[in-house]
Design an enzyme around this catalytic site. Structure first.
Site, PDB file in Angstrom:
ATOM      1  N   VAL A  55       0.812  -1.221   0.000  1.00 61.02           N
ATOM      2  CA  VAL A  55       0.000   0.000   0.000  1.00 61.02           C
ATOM      3  C   VAL A  55       0.846   1.274   0.000  1.00 61.02           C
ATOM      4  O   VAL A  55       0.321   2.362  -0.255  1.00 61.02           O
ATOM      5  CB  VAL A  55      -0.985   0.032   1.192  1.00 61.02           C
ATOM      6  CG1 VAL A  55      -1.963  -1.132   1.111  1.00 61.02           C
ATOM      7  CG2 VAL A  55      -0.256   0.053   2.522  1.00 61.02           C
ATOM      8  N   SER A 134      -8.306   2.070  15.385  1.00 58.65           N
ATOM      9  CA  SER A 134      -7.970   1.503  16.689  1.00 58.65           C
ATOM     10  C   SER A 134      -8.520   2.418  17.768  1.00 58.65           C
ATOM     11  O   SER A 134      -8.604   3.641  17.577  1.00 58.65           O
ATOM     12  CB  SER A 134      -6.447   1.384  16.851  1.00 58.65           C
ATOM     13  OG  SER A 134      -6.100   1.049  18.187  1.00 58.65           O
ATOM     14  N   TYR A 147       2.077   4.375  15.731  1.00 53.12           N
ATOM     15  CA  TYR A 147       0.868   3.598  15.443  1.00 53.12           C
ATOM     16  C   TYR A 147      -0.379   4.402  15.812  1.00 53.12           C
ATOM     17  O   TYR A 147      -1.318   4.528  15.016  1.00 53.12           O
ATOM     18  CB  TYR A 147       0.900   2.288  16.223  1.00 53.12           C
ATOM     19  CG  TYR A 147      -0.358   1.461  16.094  1.00 53.12           C
ATOM     20  CD1 TYR A 147      -0.585   0.666  14.966  1.00 53.12           C
ATOM     21  CD2 TYR A 147      -1.322   1.473  17.092  1.00 53.12           C
ATOM     22  CE1 TYR A 147      -1.734  -0.082  14.838  1.00 53.12           C
ATOM     23  CE2 TYR A 147      -2.488   0.721  16.967  1.00 53.12           C
ATOM     24  CZ  TYR A 147      -2.688  -0.063  15.844  1.00 53.12           C
ATOM     25  OH  TYR A 147      -3.832  -0.807  15.731  1.00 53.12           O
TER      26      TYR A 147
END
Length: 254
Positions: A55, A134, A147
């Protein structure tokens, strides 16, 4: 359009939430095309097709999406589950190169996939998109900042895309899992436990104790929510960021 007539593209389809979602969509009758960085040793029966895709390669994303559109005539569902955790847990110990690497995969890579599929769905004036973010995207944490920041970017891109594509009858939503029994959590627990099996289990028990429901999610539980959001009967739902976390953000559970 019925659920059984849909063409569904699932990124990150080789494991975890992506694989569980691909299997669940297949069980509803959808034709599922999987994408991941590496092909499985043997294509599972729930994938009608598989395309290797990095990606972070914008041209590859464009070519892959165009190829699927040409081969199948439409892309009715996108589930974007591809992503990485990152290597350095502490913000002050994180080099810029690691921050950039995680952002390239989780944020910029997501942007590229969502944009290209969004253009297809805008042209066909229909579709459903769900991206996996998330619960960490919604709060400040000491650890795994690349992240967390990258997943926050996914949320905002999806909210913006929901605004853009709403007039074209395209829904765009995110699911925000807490800890899930996947290889990504295995990676995190091993680090927290300093590589020892007993430390791994202590890390798991400690994290589960912070969750009101007292356990991690199974991949199929997240997949069930994704299937709900992509069901044609629920096409009026858009712009949501739905926690699938056993109450992990409630009070001390956060």
């Amino acid at each position: 359009m019925t659920a059984a007539s849909r063409i569904a593209l699932v990124t990150g389809s080789s494991g975890g939430i992506g694989a569980a979602t691909a299997e669940r969509l297949h069980s509803s009758g959808a034709v599922v095309v999987g994408c991941d960085r590496t092909a499985p040793d043997e294509r599972p029966p729930w994938l009608a097709d598989f395309r290797e895709l990095d990606v972070t390669d914008e041209q590859a994303v464009q070519a892959t999406v165009a190829g699927i559109r040409e081969d199948y005539g439409a892309i009715d569902v996108l589930v974007h589950a591809a992503g990485v955790l990152g290597e350095v847990p502490d913000l002050l110990a994180t080099p810029s190169s690691e921050f950039a690497r995680v952002m390239a995969i989780n944020a910029t890579g997501s942007f590229s996939v969502l944009r290209e599929v969004g253009l297809v769905m805008q042209a066909q004036r229909s579709g459903s998109i769900v991206a996996v973010a998330s619960v960490a995207a919604k709060e400040a944490r000491h650890a795994y900042v690349p992240y967390n920041a990258s997943k926050a970017a996914v949320l905002n891109v999806c909210w913006s895309l929901a605004l853009t594509l709403g007039p074209d009858n395209v829904s765009v939503n995110t699911v925000c899992p807490g800890p899930v029994n996947t290889a990504m959590w295995d990676q995190l627990a091993t680090r927290a436990g300093e590589g020892a099996p007993e430390g791994d289990q202590r890390a798991r028990r400690a994290r589960a104790a912070q969750i009101p429901m007292g356990r991690f999610a199974e991949p199929d539980e997240v997949a069930a929510t994704i299937a709900f959001l992509t069901d044609p009967a629920n096409r009026y739902l858009t712009g949501l960021s739905m926690d699938v976390a056993g109450g992990a953000r409630l009070g001390m559970g956060s």
